[in-house]
Design a protein around this motif. Structure first.
Motif, PDB file in Angstrom:
ATOM      1  N   CYS A   1       1.090   5.354   0.468  1.00 48.43           N
ATOM      2  CA  CYS A   1       0.410   6.481   1.119  1.00 48.43           C
ATOM      3  C   CYS A   1       1.356   7.668   1.240  1.00 48.43           C
ATOM      4  CB  CYS A   1      -0.066   6.109   2.525  1.00 48.43           C
ATOM      5  SG  CYS A   1      -1.227   4.736   2.615  1.00 48.43           S
TER       6      CYS A   1
ATOM      7  N   THR B   1      -6.698  11.053  -3.233  1.00 51.34           N
ATOM      8  CA  THR B   1      -7.710  10.180  -2.664  1.00 51.34           C
ATOM      9  C   THR B   1      -7.423   9.870  -1.204  1.00 51.34           C
ATOM     10  OG1 THR B   1      -6.547   8.143  -3.290  1.00 51.34           O
ATOM     11  CG2 THR B   1      -8.099   9.045  -4.895  1.00 51.34           C
TER      12      THR B   1
ATOM     13  N   VAL C   1      -9.631  -2.455   0.668  1.00 52.43           N
ATOM     14  CA  VAL C   1     -10.193  -1.116   0.784  1.00 52.43           C
ATOM     15  C   VAL C   1     -11.660  -1.230   1.182  1.00 52.43           C
ATOM     16  CG1 VAL C   1     -10.744   1.011  -0.434  1.00 52.43           C
ATOM     17  CG2 VAL C   1      -8.602  -0.174  -0.927  1.00 52.43           C
TER      18      VAL C   1
ATOM     19  N   GLN D   1     -13.441   1.764   2.339  1.00 53.43           N
ATOM     20  CA  GLN D   1     -14.037   3.045   1.969  1.00 53.43           C
ATOM     21  C   GLN D   1     -13.019   3.837   1.157  1.00 53.43           C
ATOM     22  OE1 GLN D   1     -17.144   4.042   2.462  1.00 53.43           O
ATOM     23  NE2 GLN D   1     -17.729   2.309   3.795  1.00 53.43           N
ATOM     24  N   GLN D   2     -13.510   4.635   0.226  1.00 54.01           N
ATOM     25  CA  GLN D   2     -12.626   5.486  -0.557  1.00 54.01           C
ATOM     26  C   GLN D   2     -13.352   6.777  -0.895  1.00 54.01           C
ATOM     27  OE1 GLN D   2     -10.564   3.452  -3.665  1.00 54.01           O
ATOM     28  NE2 GLN D   2      -9.642   5.297  -4.519  1.00 54.01           N
ATOM     29  N   TRP D   3     -12.615   7.905  -0.903  1.00 53.10           N
ATOM     30  CA  TRP D   3     -13.234   9.189  -1.184  1.00 53.10           C
ATOM     31  C   TRP D   3     -12.215  10.105  -1.858  1.00 53.10           C
ATOM     32  CZ3 TRP D   3     -11.899   7.287   3.557  1.00 53.10           C
ATOM     33  CH2 TRP D   3     -10.929   7.985   4.266  1.00 53.10           C
TER      34      TRP D   3
ATOM     35  N   THR E   1       0.823  -1.202   0.000  1.00 47.47           N
ATOM     36  CA  THR E   1       0.000   0.000   0.000  1.00 47.47           C
ATOM     37  C   THR E   1       0.859   1.256   0.000  1.00 47.47           C
ATOM     38  OG1 THR E   1      -1.712  -1.175   1.238  1.00 47.47           O
ATOM     39  CG2 THR E   1      -1.852   1.218   1.187  1.00 47.47           C
TER      40      THR E   1
ATOM     41  N   ALA F   1      -8.571   6.722   1.714  1.00 54.08           N
ATOM     42  CA  ALA F   1      -9.145   5.376   1.769  1.00 54.08           C
ATOM     43  C   ALA F   1      -8.924   4.770   3.135  1.00 54.08           C
ATOM     44  CB  ALA F   1      -8.538   4.480   0.687  1.00 54.08           C
TER      45      ALA F   1
ATOM     46  N   TYR G   1      -8.328   1.023   4.918  1.00 59.01           N
ATOM     47  CA  TYR G   1      -7.878  -0.334   4.608  1.00 59.01           C
ATOM     48  C   TYR G   1      -8.013  -1.227   5.829  1.00 59.01           C
ATOM     49  CZ  TYR G   1      -5.409   1.309   0.368  1.00 59.01           C
ATOM     50  OH  TYR G   1      -5.076   1.822  -0.867  1.00 59.01           O
TER      51      TYR G   1
END
Length: 340
Positions: free
Chosen positions: A88, A112, A122, A124-126, A86, A114, A116
């Motif tokens: 970030c 984005t 994943v 949720q993602q926004w 991942t 998210a 995890y």
């Protein structure tokens, strides 16, 4: 030279310059990509990154895994790190949830956020409105706060603008904090130049954060009441608060010299009961949201001088009784996780 010839020369020069820039960018990207494919310069481990009490962070060691989430055992911060798949820019973690803010590079960059699971799924993602800045989870992972820059590139930028939103783990947005009611010294206020950042949760109903007024340059520590959707100021000259594990103190960064692009931030601790502020012995400027290792120790990321892209995590006694110490090399955005 007539106007038509002049503009033809300008156009031709622009095409050449653009072509050169494109070639330079392609070469630079190829070099960057090759560096990322090289073996990691950090000692790595094959253990499960999510096992045991640990410090989770963004790995900034050159080679494979640069920019990825990694962890080290809490008992061995300088030891081998387990690196995940991942990527970030900013992160926070609990025992079973991780919040990850990320810049997605491209012709038009996107940003984005998210959530995890420890298995990398994943949930949720926004979208973010701009460059990732801060994120924090509540202790049980039921709430997540994210801050991104709407304009500008850092808190040192004059006229920067941020957006801070709190969401539930199920994806419900509680709205931008700018939509909540603000009380300054107990009086309702709605200044148009207010920005919020640096949320730190006390529990599932309350949190601390920073509100900054761009025009005056004033920053306040605010306490947020989630059910009431209100924010109440407590103290001035407080940025990026972080509540202690025992909930009695708030660590933060304070401007002690300069302003705007020349601001110098010093770590400090605010005692919530007495209002006393202790400025800590860190001569460097700290542009990070501090993390508590335990009730007596703070953690924060620092860019390494003379090494672009390299960062380290340092520790500092919360009472100012000792000098800063290097804790984890090639690391950023630390999060302390203890198994439930």
């Amino acid at each position: 030279m007539n106007a038509r010839i002049k503009w033809a020369v300008i156009a031709a020069t622009s095409v050449v310059a653009l072509g050169a820039a494109t070639v330079f960018g392609a070469v630079a990207w190829a070099g960057h990509d090759s560096r990322l494919q090289a073996p990691s310069t950090a000692e790595t481990s094959t253990r499960n990154w999510a096992d045991g009490d640990r410090i989770v962070f963004r790995n900034t060691a050159d080679g494979q895994g640069y920019g990825h989430v990694a962890s080290v055992p809490l008992t061995d911060p300088a030891g081998a790190r387990a690196i995940t798949d991942t990527v970030c820019d900013r992160l926070d973690a609990t025992d079973d949830t991780m919040s990850c803010l990320r810049s997605v590079r491209g012709i038009i960059p996107s940003y984005t956020g998210a959530l995890y699971t420890d298995e990398g799924t994943v949930t949720q993602q926004w979208p973010l409105s701009g460059i990732p800045s801060r994120t924090r989870l509540s202790a049980d992972g039921s709430l997540v706060a994210s801050t991104s820059f709407v304009t500008g590139h850092s808190y040192a930028t004059v006229g920067f603008s941020t957006e801070t939103i709190i969401r539930t783990a199920q994806g419900e947005s509680l709205g931008s904090l700018e939509e909540w009611s603000l009380l300054i010294d107990g009086v309702p206020a709605a200044p148009l130049d207010r920005n919020y950042w640096g949320v730190t949760f006390v529990d599932d109903t309350s949190f601390y954060a920073t509100v900054g007024l761009t025009t005056s340059g004033t920053t306040y520590l605010v306490r947020g009441d989630i059910p009431a959707r209100t924010l109440t100021t407590l103290a001035e000259t407080v940025e990026c608060p972080s509540v202690s594990p025992d909930a009695t103190r708030v660590a933060f960064k304070r401007v002690t010299a300069g302003a705007g692009p020349t601001a110098h931030w010093t770590p400090a601790v605010y005692d919530l009961a007495t209002g006393r502020v202790t400025t800590l012995p860190e001569p460097r400027s700290i542009d990070d949201q501090i993390e508590w290792l335990d009730d007596g120790t703070l953690l924060y990321g620092m860019p390494r001088e003379g090494a672009p892209g390299a960062t380290d995590v340092w520790s500092l006694a919360s009472d100012g009784s000792r000098e800063p110490e290097l804790l984890i090399e090639n690391a950023w955005s630390p999060s302390v996780v203890r198994e439930k």
